[in-house]
Structures are given as structure tokens and as C-alpha cells.
Design an enzyme around this catalytic site. Structure first.
Site, short mmCIF file in Angstrom:
data_model
loop_
_atom_site.label_atom_id
_atom_site.label_comp_id
_atom_site.label_asym_id
_atom_site.label_seq_id
_atom_site.Cartn_x
_atom_site.Cartn_y
_atom_site.Cartn_z
N GLU A 89 0.11 -0.92 -0.15
CA GLU A 89 -0.21 0.15 -0.18
C GLU A 89 0.52 1.30 -0.31
O GLU A 89 1.98 1.23 0.73
CB GLU A 89 -0.90 0.15 1.20
CG GLU A 89 -2.15 1.03 1.65
CD GLU A 89 -2.44 1.46 2.67
OE1 GLU A 89 -2.32 0.93 3.95
OE2 GLU A 89 -4.27 1.85 2.86
N LYS A 161 -10.30 -0.05 -1.94
CA LYS A 161 -10.56 -0.32 -0.25
C LYS A 161 -12.32 0.14 -0.12
O LYS A 161 -12.11 1.44 0.33
CB LYS A 161 -9.26 0.61 0.67
CG LYS A 161 -9.52 0.34 1.42
CD LYS A 161 -8.28 1.12 2.64
CE LYS A 161 -7.52 0.54 3.37
NZ LYS A 161 -6.81 1.77 4.68
N CYS A 202 -4.87 -4.12 3.30
CA CYS A 202 -4.67 -3.19 4.91
C CYS A 202 -5.68 -3.68 5.59
O CYS A 202 -6.02 -4.33 5.62
CB CYS A 202 -4.18 -1.89 4.47
SG CYS A 202 -2.99 -1.54 6.04
#
Ligand SMILES: O=C(O)CNC(=O)[C@H](CS)NC(=O)CCC(=O)C(=O)O
Length: 327
Positions: A89, A161, A202
Site C-alpha cells: 500500500e 478499499k 490493508c
């Protein structure tokens, strides 16, 4: 018994890893593939394996410096025979102060992403570019976008995300990713030479239902989790969560991590990992090694045999079962 053989090989590999330099990883991998073929007495045993690489790096607030690091790692991964390199990321940028990342955000057809597409084409390798600062719908917002680029330099798909890091880290600072980020809402899988990739970023890692969807509704075989975990949460949870996702989905998990100090205020927990569908760690870069790659061979036959022998896909209960059994 290819199933047992593969598992033994994985354990053997994990024990024999060296972390001194990326090349050492490459050597131990090649040896594993060869020894498996020898033990089986069949030269085609490695036919279902494809090599992948995962990177670890310390991105800073300098686009050119980060690109130089990524270029070096892409060339190293290609030389090691990897078909896919996964970058963490925020591979292209980590700001030194709030607001910096929104300022550098660009659309997917902007110069930054074009540079990474050229890198994929020139290196002849697929890239998983997790956590690109994609320009949002206004100047105050970006999207935290995971981009898959193929070896001809074309973008195959993108995932935004879904779960944003709005957390008061115990003993650390307060994060509010949603203050500058638009959340995604779509689940994304991509077919690739290393199998069906399930995309995430993440903090998504903490929401197992996303990975259940990727495996059981979208047939993912390899889950990608590029990350920039905090030091505190990473030490406590990173490896456990990743191994759990691999085991409960019976997928490979490739988790490329940011590591080390990015600036005075920010430090990430490294420990880039590649985990097989039995939960065995088959590639690892320790936290203290800030930049490098680890490689592993994705064995699609191992995925099939783990799933055939422990058929959780068939044994799961439909959502209605839980509704009717609740008190
Ligand atoms: O803002 C950027 O530059 C890039 N984005 C991130 O670093 C994101 C949002 S702040 N970090 C995480 O999701 C950490 C998750 C985590 O550490 C955990 O789940 O424990």
C-alpha cells in the site's frame, strides 16, 4: 500422494529460508521445486507452479525515489522468474504531513500510473499496485485503489478499499482515513497467470467476510493484501490475521508490507509474507529488512488438494441456517 508431499515441501522451505538478501530466497525456492520433482520421481511435478514475488519497502514523500525503488524491485523479481510482483500500500508515496497524499492523487490515466504501467511492460511482469492514491470526485478526497497491471502494461482491474482505517490505536495515534478517502463498494477478482486474484487493501484484512466473499462467491485462489500496518497493531495482529485468512479460505495470501520509518511521525510494521492455503508461511521478509523481495511458488494443485480433502465450501451453512437457529 501429492498433497502430503506438497505440504512437506512447504514446511521444508519455511525452515530453510534465509533473510540475508533477496537472492538467498531465490536460491532456496529453486531448490525446493527441484527437490520436489526429484522426490516424486516425475519431472512434471512443478508444472502447476508459478513463481510470485512480494516486496517490502519504506515509501517516502518523494515520487521519483519511490519509483526508483519499485523499478529495482520489479527487475529483481523478473530476474528471479516471478510472473507477478506485489508492492505494498502507498508504494508510490507516503506523505510527511496530513493532506500531502490528497495533493499528489492522480487519475488512473495520469503520469504516475503510466510510469508504473511502463515498468510492468519493460520488466515483463504483472504488478499488484496496492494502495495507489487515485484522485477522488473532488480535490479533498482520494480513493485508496489497488491496481492490477499485466505484463504488457495494461490495467486489468482496480479495487477501491472498502474498509477505511478510522481507529484510535491503543498506545498510538488516532487515524481517520475516511476524512480524505472515498470508500469503495465493489468486490474484485482478476484472472492472472498465477490464478484468480482476490483484491483487498490493508485494514480490509480485519473483515473476514470480504475474504469469504472472494473465495466462496468469486472463486479467488490467491488473496492479495498490500498494507502499511502501524507498528503497534502490526506487532500484535498482522501475521495471525493473515494466516487465519489463508486457512479459512484455503487460498494463498500474498501480503506486501511497508516497513520502517517513513518520516518523523510514521513507522510501519514490515514482515512481508507469502502464505500457502494450509497456512504455512512460504515467503517472509523480516521487519528489520526495510527493502527487498521474497519469492515463492504458487502451487495450484495444492489449493485443489487442500480444498478436496477439507471440503469447507460444501460444508458451510447458508445464511438461512443461521437465521433459523438463532434464539
Ligand atoms: O494513508 C496512507 O498514506 C496510506 N494508508 C494507510 O496507511 C492506511 C490508512 S491510514 N492504513 C491502514 O489501513 C492501517 C491498518 C492497520 O494498521 C491495522 O488494521 O491495524
Amino acid at each position: 500422494m501429492p498433497f502430503c508431499l506438497s505440504l512437506n515441501c512447504s514446511r521444508f522451505t519455511a525452515r530453510n529460508q534465509t533473510h540475508l538478501c533477496p537472492i538467498a530466497h531465490v536460491r532456496s525456492r529453486s531448490f525446493t521445486v527441484k527437490s520436489r520433482a526429484t522426490i516424486a520421481g516425475k519431472s512434471d511435478m512443478a508444472a502447476s507452479t508459478v513463481r510470485v514475488a512480494a516486496a517490502q519497502m519504506t515509501s517516502v514523500n518523494d515520487l521519483a525515489a519511490n519509483f526508483a525503488t519499485c523499478s529495482r524491485l520489479a527487475k529483481e523479481a523478473a530476474a528471479a522468474g516471478a510472473k507477478l510482483l506485489c508492492l505494498p500500500e502507498s508504494f508510490s508515496f507516503i506523505g510527511a504531513k496530513d493532506g500531502d497524499s490528497v495533493k499528489v492523487a492522480e487519475p488512473l490515466d495520469g503520469p504516475i500510473m503510466q510510469q508504473y504501467c511502463s515498468l510492468a511492460r519493460e520488466s515483463g511482469i504483472w504488478l499488484s499496485l496496492g494502495g495507489f492514491q487515485e484522485k477522488g470526485c473532488d480535490d479533498e478526497h482520494l480513493r485508496n485503489t489497488h491496481v492490477i497491471v499485466d505484463d504488457s502494461g495494461s490495467i486489468r482491474d482496480t479495487y477501491r478499499k472498502i474498509f477505511l482505517f478510522d481507529v484510535d490505536v491503543p498506545g498510538g495515534r488516532v487515524y481517520k482515513e475516511s476524512s480524505f478517502t472515498e470508500a469503495g463498494k465493489d468486490i474484485v477478482t482478476v484472472d492472472s497467470p498465477v490464478g484468480c486474484l482476490g483484491l483487498s487493501v490493508c485494514y480490509d484484512l480485519r473483515f473476514p467476510e470480504l475474504y469469504q466473499q472472494l473465495r466462496f462467491q468469486h472463486e479467488a485462489q490467491v488473496l492479495l493484501v498490500p498494507a502499511a500496518f502501524t507498528k503497534i497493531t502490526g506487532q500484535a495482529h498482522w501475521e495471525i490475521l493473515l494466516r487465519a485468512r489463508a486457512i479459512e479460505t484455503q487460498c494463498y495470501v500474498i501480503a506486501a508490507a511497508q516497513a520502517g520509518k517513513h518520516n518523523d511521525k510514521r513507522e510501519s510494521h514490515g514482515e512481508t509474507l507469502i502464505i500457502d492455503p494450509w497456512g504455512t508461511v512460504v515467503g517472509r521478509l523480516p521487519d528489520r529488512l526495510s527493502t527487498g523481495i521474497t519469492v515463492a511458488d504458487i502451487d495450484l494443485a495444492l489449493i485443489d488438494s487442500v480444498r478436496a480433502k477439507m471440503p469447507i465450501a460444501q460444508q458451510r451453512k447458508p445464511i438461512d441456517f443461521w437465521k433459523s437457529s438463532s434464539v
